[in-house]
Design a protein around this motif. Structure first.
Motif, short mmCIF file in Angstrom:
data_model
loop_
_atom_site.label_atom_id
_atom_site.label_comp_id
_atom_site.label_asym_id
_atom_site.label_seq_id
_atom_site.Cartn_x
_atom_site.Cartn_y
_atom_site.Cartn_z
N ILE A 1 26.77 19.91 -13.09
CA ILE A 1 26.23 18.75 -12.04
C ILE A 1 25.15 18.27 -11.95
O ILE A 1 23.88 19.34 -11.93
N VAL A 2 24.93 17.32 -12.43
CA VAL A 2 23.10 16.58 -11.73
C VAL A 2 23.20 15.61 -11.14
O VAL A 2 23.70 14.79 -10.92
N PHE A 3 21.96 16.04 -10.04
CA PHE A 3 22.33 15.22 -9.25
C PHE A 3 20.45 14.64 -9.41
O PHE A 3 19.97 14.64 -9.35
N ALA A 4 20.42 12.92 -10.09
CA ALA A 4 19.54 12.15 -10.52
C ALA A 4 19.58 10.88 -9.42
O ALA A 4 20.30 10.34 -8.82
N VAL A 5 18.20 11.53 -8.67
CA VAL A 5 17.60 10.35 -7.57
C VAL A 5 16.13 9.36 -7.80
O VAL A 5 15.55 9.91 -8.26
N GLU B 1 22.75 19.44 -22.20
CA GLU B 1 22.60 20.10 -24.08
C GLU B 1 24.73 20.23 -23.92
O GLU B 1 25.35 20.03 -24.85
N ARG B 2 25.14 20.13 -22.91
CA ARG B 2 26.89 20.08 -22.40
C ARG B 2 27.17 18.93 -21.49
O ARG B 2 26.03 17.85 -20.77
N ARG B 3 28.23 18.62 -21.61
CA ARG B 3 28.88 17.39 -20.89
C ARG B 3 28.63 18.03 -19.26
O ARG B 3 29.38 19.74 -18.64
N SER B 4 28.47 17.04 -18.66
CA SER B 4 28.26 17.33 -17.25
C SER B 4 28.98 16.21 -16.83
O SER B 4 28.95 14.91 -16.93
N LEU B 5 28.58 16.08 -15.82
CA LEU B 5 28.75 15.11 -14.42
C LEU B 5 27.13 14.71 -13.58
O LEU B 5 26.72 15.55 -12.93
N ILE B 6 26.48 13.63 -13.39
CA ILE B 6 25.39 13.15 -13.79
C ILE B 6 26.81 11.65 -11.52
O ILE B 6 26.46 11.73 -12.18
N MET C 1 20.55 -1.19 -15.08
CA MET C 1 21.02 0.07 -14.85
C MET C 1 22.32 0.12 -15.11
O MET C 1 22.69 1.54 -15.63
N MET C 2 23.03 -0.95 -16.11
CA MET C 2 24.96 -0.83 -16.32
C MET C 2 24.28 -0.29 -17.59
O MET C 2 25.70 0.35 -18.13
N THR C 3 23.65 -1.16 -18.17
CA THR C 3 23.21 -0.44 -19.79
C THR C 3 23.36 0.70 -19.49
O THR C 3 23.40 1.46 -21.08
N ALA C 4 22.32 1.15 -19.56
CA ALA C 4 21.65 3.06 -19.53
C ALA C 4 23.06 3.61 -19.31
O ALA C 4 22.80 4.85 -20.45
N ALA C 5 23.32 3.60 -17.87
CA ALA C 5 24.42 4.14 -17.58
C ALA C 5 25.95 3.90 -18.73
O ALA C 5 25.99 5.29 -18.74
N ALA C 6 25.89 2.77 -19.20
CA ALA C 6 26.81 3.18 -20.13
C ALA C 6 27.04 3.63 -21.71
O ALA C 6 27.88 4.16 -21.94
N ARG C 7 25.57 4.21 -21.91
CA ARG C 7 24.85 5.61 -22.43
C ARG C 7 25.73 6.38 -22.33
O ARG C 7 25.92 7.87 -23.14
N LEU C 8 25.22 7.04 -20.73
CA LEU C 8 25.67 8.18 -20.16
C LEU C 8 26.78 8.67 -20.66
O LEU C 8 27.77 9.43 -20.82
N LEU C 9 27.62 7.38 -20.38
CA LEU C 9 28.75 7.16 -20.10
C LEU C 9 29.82 7.85 -21.60
O LEU C 9 30.63 8.02 -22.20
N LYS C 10 29.22 7.59 -22.43
CA LYS C 10 29.69 8.59 -23.84
C LYS C 10 29.63 10.09 -24.57
O LYS C 10 30.67 11.01 -24.95
N ARG C 11 28.67 10.82 -23.45
CA ARG C 11 29.28 12.34 -23.40
C ARG C 11 29.23 12.91 -21.30
O ARG C 11 29.77 14.10 -21.76
N HIS C 12 28.84 11.96 -20.89
CA HIS C 12 28.97 12.62 -19.77
C HIS C 12 29.61 11.27 -18.84
O HIS C 12 30.24 10.44 -18.94
N ARG C 13 29.99 12.48 -17.37
CA ARG C 13 30.89 11.51 -16.49
C ARG C 13 29.73 11.40 -16.10
O ARG C 13 28.80 12.38 -15.22
N VAL C 14 29.90 9.79 -14.85
CA VAL C 14 28.24 9.19 -14.15
C VAL C 14 29.73 9.00 -13.25
O VAL C 14 30.73 8.01 -13.12
N LEU C 15 28.63 9.07 -12.05
CA LEU C 15 29.33 9.03 -10.36
C LEU C 15 28.45 7.78 -9.49
O LEU C 15 27.04 9.20 -9.62
#
Length: 423
Positions: free
Chosen positions: A222-226, A316-321, A336-350
């Motif tokens: 789990i990654v908490f990005a502020v 290094e592994r799939r994470s919940l951001i 913001m949406m463009t950058a978040a869409a890149r994360l969806l290729k490997r991770h789950r984003v909330l």
């Protein structure tokens, strides 16, 4: 160093009007004022010689290395020489986020007004001579840090009340078995179980209705990005958004650590700022707490592309951001949406967003004048654009939480527990 006291300064300053008066009444008598100044100077020197020097000593500060926001910090400095304390008066040069409190007559008292790292840059000690005409003073570079960490007591109390309430209602905030995605065992189907949990093949083999039992997965990342940029520094409900985000992130991080997951705290603005690294176990919560104090308030636009790409490279592994952020216009939301869409290729984003209670209040307030109608229309337009952005995020496959500022911490914890059980 030797300095004159206020008494000596006043006596020297009084010589000027006295010299002027004597010069008017008795020309040539103004020399008496010079003699007066000379006498005061002699008294200053004599008083300094009678005062023991403050040399070859050390400052001792009793302040804690870490305090919570709102706490009182009493430095209570002392000056010691050869193990003995020397009576003296003290002063200190302390940086923000500590501000002087009301004078109490004892020690040096400061109030921690916000998160951050305060530094005691320099300390002074002085003692007055027996005649009251001179100070003996000494100063030292201190460079002592005091970390001001977020105050979790209100959120912790609220979370405990919610936990007790859920127990009274027969609910559990987290199910170790019965939900989740990791198969545990087959069990007899009981009334109240979901029908989709029935294992029809096993039931046919055993001539009994059997259901699959799952358990909640552990060791998730789990990654908490502020986001600590300009938009997040604006207050909502009287408190900066970034402070509310940090409190909510720490509460959810504690629950995640207790659940056996790995947690990382990350902050950014125009560039990455704080990265706690991956932490595991409840003992590592103190490290997350200290890292949260380093998240600064920055009056600059957030660079989502640089910051989120940097975060993606570190994982290094799939994470919940879990991303705490705010957007003020469609242009910044597009980046913001463009950058978040890149994360969806490997991770789950909330995405975690605070309801803009001020705009809601303006939109729903009863108008009294024509200007109120204009403000309500502007607020309605801004809120409509905000809803459009949120819907676009959901269509990308990004989960979104939008709650009132005071309700967000518990809403985030409940969403995390639900996502963990339905992983």
């Amino acid at each position: 160093m030797i300095y004159p006291t206020a008494r000596a300064v006043y006596l020297i300053a009084a010589a000027a009007p006295v010299a002027l008066l004597i010069g008017v009444l008795l020309p040539g008598g103004w020399v008496i004022a010079l003699a007066w100044v000379a006498v005061v100077l002699v008294l200053i020197i004599a008083d300094a010689l009678l005062t023991p020097p403050l040399r070859r000593g050390e400052f001792v500060v009793a302040a804690e290395g870490a305090v919570d926001v709102g706490d009182m910090v009493d430095l209570s400095p002392a000056y010691e020489r050869s193990g003995q304390r020397i009576a003296a008066e003290f002063a200190a040069d302390v940086s923000a986020p500590l501000e002087p409190a009301e004078p109490s007559g004892v020690g040096l008292r400061y109030v921690a007004v916000r998160r951050g790292r305060a530094v005691i840059r320099r300390l002074w000690a002085r003692r007055r001579g027996p005649l009251g005409f001179a100070w003996r003073q000494v100063s030292r570079e201190a460079d002592l840090p005091i970390v001001v960490t977020p105050d979790l007591r209100p959120v912790r109390e609220q979370g405990m009340r919610q936990y007790l309430r859920s127990n009274q209602q027969g609910l559990r905030m987290r199910l170790d078995s019965g939900d989740g995605s990791e198969f545990q065992a087959l069990t007899d189907f009981q009334p109240g179980m979901e029908r989709r949990s029935i294992d029809w093949k096993a039931s046919a083999r055993h001539f009994a209705l059997l259901a699959r039992e799952y358990r909640t997965e552990r060791d998730n990342a789990i990654v908490f990005a502020v986001d600590s940029g300009r938009a997040m520094c604006d207050p909502v409900g009287g408190v900066p958004r970034v402070d509310r985000a940090v409190s909510a992130a720490l509460l959810a991080a504690f629950v995640a650590l207790k659940s056996g997951d790995r947690v990382r705290l990350y902050s950014f603005a125009a560039r990455p700022q704080v990265d706690s690294g991956t932490q595991a176990g409840t003992r590592s919560f103190a490290e997350l707490h200290r890292s949260a104090a380093e998240i600064d308030y920055l009056a600059e636009e957030s660079n989502y592309t640089l910051s989120l790409v940097t975060l993606d490279r570190k994982l290094e592994r799939r994470s919940l951001i879990v991303l705490f952020t705010e957007f003020t216009d469609p242009t910044s939301a597009e980046l913001m949406m463009t950058a978040a869409a890149r994360l969806l290729k490997r991770h789950r984003v909330l995405f975690v967003l605070f309801e803009d209670v001020e705009l809601e209040a303006i939109r729903t307030a009863r108008p009294e004048h024509g200007d109120d109608v204009v403000r309500a229309n502007v607020a309605h337009t801004l809120l409509r654009e905000r809803r459009i952005v949120i819907e676009r995020l959901k269509r990308l496959g990004i989960d979104v939480i939008e709650a009132r500022p005071d309700d967000l911490p518990l809403a985030l914890v409940e969403r995390y527990v639900g996502m963990k059980e339905r992983a």
